[in-house]
Design an enzyme around this catalytic site. Structure first.
Site, PDB file in Angstrom:
ATOM      1  CG  HIS A  85      -2.049   0.905   1.228  1.00  0.00           C
ATOM      2  ND1 HIS A  85      -2.119   2.013   0.416  1.00  0.00           N
ATOM      3  CD2 HIS A  85      -3.204   0.910   1.954  1.00  0.00           C
ATOM      4  CE1 HIS A  85      -3.249   2.660   0.652  1.00  0.00           C
ATOM      5  NE2 HIS A  85      -3.917   2.001   1.578  1.00  0.00           N
ATOM      6  CD  GLU A 145      -2.870   1.073  -2.490  1.00  0.00           C
ATOM      7  OE1 GLU A 145      -3.290   0.005  -1.972  1.00  0.00           O
ATOM      8  OE2 GLU A 145      -3.507   2.145  -2.437  1.00  0.00           O
TER       9      GLU A 145
END
Length: 311
Positions: free
Chosen positions: A180, A285
């Protein structure tokens, strides 16, 4: 950026007991190179400070969370919120949180917690070694709830990440992995991305539509897209014109690429983000999620990897 206190009398050169080890037992010692220190960070959380010839980084054992990476002679590449919480319970806002063994609510709707429990858990430090290229390679692991995760971080002129997940249960399971990654930008509204054109994506904004990215992507506000098919996103270049650089995200064995920013309205709803900070970052991500989630038989594993570099 933080500087490694190489002359500090409190420099820790051997890892012993974790500050958050509930049993109080001392794990096997891990020798640290002279360019690496294990010190209390914000909120007293243990962190590794790496000041190697090829690059600098800060890695918290809570969440195996990288909060800073600076290639030698360059600028900070990762964004960490000025209001990020370091209390050993709430996930740190920014840097590179790890989403596992599920993303969001999960392919099987396992949440809470959102994005799984890895970013809210203390990882075990396995090894720290120098590389021939003037960098440092860190290995961390976490075993929990029938999963075993192994994470290798190589800090240098590039930031190289490899994350694997193994099913150590006696029954089949479904696993998801995502880096992330919060990329620090001078100004999001003056930033554009290349490498995603031609890819199909699910738009998680209201309406949850599926569409094809016809042109290169420019994000000027709220964005939440999960790219799902094709080669789009294997190499994404983020042109950070204000800092006169391009951040390159290269992925392997990760069929999804999520592009996310909360925009001004979403940022205002986060207690751990200043309202005006949304223009300072973009999340790109790499991962394996949703319909690409891995179905693991007992003993099976899968991995994803990502490399960050700056041009």
């Amino acid at each position: 950026m933080l500087k490694l206190p190489l002359n500090s009398p409190n420099l820790t050169n051997v890892v012993g007991m974790s500050l958050f080890n509930p049993t109080g037992q001392i794990s096997h010692a891990v020798s640290l190179p002279s360019c690496v220190a294990l010190t209390p960070g914000r909120g007293g959380l243990e962190r590794l400070l790496i000041d190697a010839p090829a690059g600098y980084a800060e890695i918290y054992l809570f969440g195996a969370h990288i909060t800073s990476w600076v290639p030698r002679g360059g600028k900070e590449v990762l964004f960490t919120s000025s209001r990020a919480v370091f209390n050993g319970q709430k996930a740190i806002r920014g840097g590179i949180p790890l989403c596992l063994p599920w993303f969001g609510v999960g392919a099987l709707h396992q949440a809470p917690p959102a994005h799984g429990w890895a970013r809210n858990s203390v990882w075990q430090l396995r090894s720290v070694v120098t590389t021939d290229e003037g960098g440092v390679r860190v290995t961390l692991s976490l075993e929990k709830n029938g999963f075993y995760a192994l994470y290798e971080v190589t800090v240098g002129e590039k930031l190289e990440l490899n994350l694997s997940l193994r099913n150590v249960q006696s029954e089949p399971v479904v696993g998801e992995l995502t880096f992330h990654t919060y990329l620090r930008l001078y100004d999001l509204t003056a930033t554009d991305l290349s490498g995603l054109a031609g890819g199909e994506y699910i738009d998680n904004e209201p309406g949850a539509t599926r569409a094809k990215q016809e042109h290169e992507l420019k994000v000027a506000g709220s964005c939440d897209r999960i790219f799902t098919t094709g080669e789009a996103g294997n190499v994404v270049r983020v042109r950070d014109s204000g800092n006169r650089r391009t951040i390159v995200v290269t992925k392997h064995d990760a069929p999804n690429t999520v592009v996310w920013n909360p925009g001004p309205r979403g940022a205002a709803e986060f207690s751990d983000m200043a309202p005006d900070e949304w223009v300072q970052f973009l999340c790109v991500e790499p991962g394996r999620i949703r319909e690409n989630a891995a179905k693991l038989e007992p003993g099976e594993s899968f991995s994803i990897s990502m490399t960050l570099s700056v041009e």
